[in-house]
Design a protein around this motif. Structure first.
Motif: not given
Length: 478
Positions: A201-217, A274-279, A283-287
């Motif tokens: 799903l995602s984590g809050d460690g460095q680099g673990q957050f799976i943002a919408h942009r990678i799914m768009a890729a 906050p750093a994860l909720a917005n791009e 808004p960070e569309f992965t949510f």
């Protein structure tokens, strides 16, 4: 990340747990599972993330010692060529490497980065070698591993083995002692869920957050179902020895319920940051629920609105709703196994959705309250046995009007049909329903799968009918 799966494949894979599946479907699933993790992953040598499960009582220095697959692969340990060992099968490494099965997806996790789909994602994201290391390897390679080609190796899930490798097989060893020395307690459903969630799903460690942009890729979208993913990656048999060592067989109903609760908690925990909720400005569309926005657009005067009202989401039409697939399933479980907590969870879920129409601060406050309710449910379910009657009741609740009316979008519908099949399979594993009786219901269950096989052709009303038909047939087993 190994579990953001293409759902047309994921659904076929679940069918094999009680029924059958063509080999081509398994191969496709294995590829998708192995692909799922390239999402903004942690750097290779980064320590486990704050949300990762606890790894026992060994010192941090010892726990950080990653011993590698070769340390597990001896012919008298987990690398035997015939599955006849005592007390374990002894062919676990071979199953981890299996090319034709989802059980081998972990071992292929690094390789898929270099294959066509992985390379296409890398090009679209504009990543160089350093970017691939930064964005992908945290989930396509076990943290701390020195050999990239091993992908997600044994210690990626069982914990770095420096503190327990030399003693976990000795006379007098027990699962409890292994855990105290640093082995990850994957028998505990809450621990297992949080190990898996970091990459599924995602984590809050460095680099673990799976943002919408990678799914768009081109990366498969994220979703999580603990019992399904566990079954697909099982490298062991739950025989009499396993039952003795681990304190019983896996309770799939408990694993599914706790997994739903922990997924809700994890999603809300990340959203509250906050750093994860917005791009940027957006808004960070992965949510959010993918298909609430990814609908076909018709500009003619013959256009018909395909969205249906959702009683669980008190928001105006046109606003993207939060992805509540796990919330819907968690409410169904709560209504049966924790009715004293269900009303509060339902009210807080609706309040969370409604708060999104007013502002960020109110939404975060509502998310915190909802997360608290999900945590209480996770704790309750972790101590619940889940009887035959309760399991039947959960399936019927999922198909009931109160819950099915919320299955207005593809994500929730997928979770519901997986849940029904997972719960039925759980009863088979616990001896509550015979294998033959469950197999006799395959036609009805397959109709529910067919109703969610194609995301772009999803029709909520038709799906509800199919799901209701499957559950009505299952009711005959009572």
């Amino acid at each position: 990340m190994l579990g953001t799966i293409d759902f047309s494949v994921q659904l076929r894979a679940l069918r094999r747990l009680v029924g059958s599946l063509p080999r081509a479907g398994l191969l496709a699933l294995a590829a998708c599972i192995a692909m799922a993790g390239a999402a903004i992953a942690a750097a290779l040598l980064i320590a486990p993330a704050p949300l990762s499960a606890q790894q026992g009582g060994a010192s941090p220095e010892i726990r950080r010692t990653h011993m590698g697959v070769a340390s597990c692969a001896g012919s008298t340990c987990h690398g035997h060529s015939v599955a006849d060992g005592t007390p374990v099968r002894q062919d676990e490494v071979l199953r981890w490497q299996e090319e034709s099965s989802p059980t081998g997806a972990h071992s292929r996790a690094y390789r898929v980065i270099r294959e066509q789909r992985g390379q296409s994602i890398i090009r679209r994201m504009g990543l160089d070698d350093a970017g691939v290391r930064r964005e992908c390897l945290g989930c396509h390679v076990a943290p701390g591993a020195a050999k990239l080609a091993d992908g997600v190796d044994c210690e990626g899930c069982h914990g770095t083995s420096g503190g327990w490798l030399s003693t976990h097989y000795t006379v007098g060893a027990s699962h409890a002692r292994n855990v105290s020395q640093g082995m990850t307690d994957l028998v505990n459903p809450r621990v297992r869920a949080n190990v898996c969630l970091d990459c599924h799903l995602s984590g809050d460690g460095q680099g673990q957050f799976i943002a919408h942009r990678i799914m768009a890729a081109g990366h498969p979208r994220v979703s999580f179902e603990l019992d399904l993913f566990s079954a697909l990656q099982a490298h062991h048999n739950e025989d009499a020895d396993y039952v003795q060592r681990k304190g019983g067989k896996t309770n799939s109903m408990r694993m599914w319920s706790v997994g739903q609760a922990e997924a809700v908690k994890r999603s809300l925990t990340l959203f509250m940051q906050p750093a994860l909720a917005n791009e940027g400005l957006f808004p960070e569309f992965t949510f959010y629920d993918c298909h609430s926005c990814h609908r076909r657009i018709y500009d003619s005067d013959q256009a018909q609105v395909s969205a249906l009202p959702n009683p669980g989401r008190p928001i105006p039409a046109g606003m993207p709703p939060y992805n509540d697939e796990n919330m819907i399933m968690l409410l169904a479980a709560a209504k049966v196994a924790a009715p004293d907590l269900a009303a509060q969870f339902d009210a807080r879920s609706k309040a969370f959705h409604a708060a999104m129409t007013r502002g960020r601060s109110e939404t975060v406050q509502a998310a915190g309250a909802l997360r608290q309710s999900a945590d209480a449910l996770s704790d309750r379910f972790a101590g619940t046995t889940f009887s035959r009657a309760q399991t039947f009741a959960m399936m019927e609740t999922i198909a009931s009007e109160a819950i099915s009316a919320r299955l207005t979008d593809y994500e929730g519908a997928v979770q519901s049909v997986m849940a029904v099949d997972t719960l039925l399979n759980g009863m088979v594993n616990q001896g509550m329903v015979s294998t033959a009786a469950a197999a006799g219901l395959r036609a009805q269950i397959n109709q529910a799968y067919a109703a969610v096989r194609e995301p772009n052709g999803f029709q909520p009303v038709a799906f509800r009918r199919a799901l209701g038909g499957a559950v009505s047939s299952i009711r005959s087993l009572r």
